[in-house]
Design a protein around this motif. Structure first.
Motif, PDB file in Angstrom:
ATOM      1  N   MET A  87      37.396  36.050  41.807  1.00 21.95           N
ATOM      2  CA  MET A  87      35.982  36.201  41.458  1.00 21.95           C
ATOM      3  C   MET A  87      35.105  35.268  42.292  1.00 21.95           C
ATOM      4  O   MET A  87      33.981  35.617  42.674  1.00 21.95           O
ATOM      5  N   SER A  88      35.618  34.094  42.573  1.00 23.67           N
ATOM      6  CA  SER A  88      34.835  33.113  43.330  1.00 23.67           C
ATOM      7  C   SER A  88      35.261  33.017  44.786  1.00 23.67           C
ATOM      8  O   SER A  88      34.713  32.225  45.553  1.00 23.67           O
ATOM      9  N   GLY A  89      36.266  33.792  45.134  1.00 22.62           N
ATOM     10  CA  GLY A  89      36.756  33.759  46.503  1.00 22.62           C
ATOM     11  C   GLY A  89      37.651  32.552  46.802  1.00 22.62           C
ATOM     12  O   GLY A  89      37.941  32.256  47.962  1.00 22.62           O
ATOM     13  N   ASP A  90      38.124  31.895  45.720  1.00 24.73           N
ATOM     14  CA  ASP A  90      39.005  30.737  45.891  1.00 24.73           C
ATOM     15  C   ASP A  90      40.437  31.226  46.196  1.00 24.73           C
ATOM     16  O   ASP A  90      41.046  31.943  45.399  1.00 24.73           O
ATOM     17  N   LYS A  91      40.947  30.862  47.331  1.00 34.03           N
ATOM     18  CA  LYS A  91      42.286  31.297  47.751  1.00 34.03           C
ATOM     19  C   LYS A  91      43.406  30.532  47.059  1.00 34.03           C
ATOM     20  O   LYS A  91      44.588  30.884  47.212  1.00 34.03           O
TER      21      LYS A  91
END
Length: 227
Positions: free
Chosen positions: A219-223
């Motif tokens: 959702m936040s683009g945190d890998k």
């Protein structure tokens, strides 16, 4: 003629007595066979006793080697168990694997954790069960993505033991006084070994099995975490 005979007899008697006395003195000055043998046996017994005492007091090299081999075998057995269980996403002495377990699953069997802390750097909330020597890392959906073991068996394992068993690590860093090395376990999991002692060959403090995909936040683009 009678006088000559008497003198001759006296001389013979004197000579005979002299020889007899000298022979007696000679025999008395020599130890008997039994006495000599007894003295020899006593000396040998004393020396033998000293040798035995000396040998019994000296440390046994075989005993030291056997102890070392026993310890090495025990450590290898623990490391082998760590490796096999990691392929299932598990640590030793814990039935809750990463990826498929949730915090609710754990609380149903073990109850509430002793404490729970959010660790931003590790990407999750960490629940500590002190009596079990286990810490669970969970994401915001309460999915377990990391399980750490602080089992007492680990304290005897050194950095060189781990490297000898697993080979050269895929991950090797030093951070905040900790030496951390990591290995891949299958296509989804990883093993992390954490050493805190100083020196060239520190002892293991704890280790964990990590499910990196569980740390992602699409959702936040945190890998998420790699290690």
């Amino acid at each position: 003629m009678s006088l000559f005979f008497n003198k001759k007899s006296i001389v013979i008697i004197v000579m005979t007595l002299f020889v007899t006395i000298m022979a007696g003195c000679s025999n008395s000055s020599k130890p008997s066979g039994d006495a000599a043998n007894n003295g020899k046996n006593s000396s040998e017994t004393s020396e033998s006793s000293e040798d035995k005492n000396s040998k019994s007091d000296a440390p046994s090299e075989n005993s030291n080697v056997e102890t070392s081999n026993t310890e090495n075998n025990a450590q290898k057995a623990v490391l082998d168990n760590i490796k096999k269980l990691s392929e299932e996403g598990k640590i030793i002495n814990c039935d809750f694997p990463v990826k498929t377990s949730t915090l609710q699953d754990i609380e149903k069997k073990w109850g509430k954790a002793d404490k729970s802390d959010w660790v931003g750097e590790a990407k999750g909330n960490y629940a500590t069960y002190s009596s079990k020597n286990v810490v669970f890392g969970t994401n915001k959906g309460d999915q377990v993505f990391e399980v750490r073991s602080f089992d007492s068996q680990l304290k005897q394992i050194s950095l060189s033991d781990v490297k000898d068993f697993f080979g050269q690590p895929d991950h090797d860093v030093t951070s905040n006084g900790e030496r951390i090395i990591g290995y891949k376990s299958g296509s989804e999991f990883k093993i992390l070994f954490v050493f805190k002692d100083s020196g060239n060959d520190p002892k293991l403090d704890h280790y964990s099995v990590l499910y990196p995909s569980g740390t992602k936040n699409n959702m936040s683009g945190d890998k998420g975490r790699e290690w």
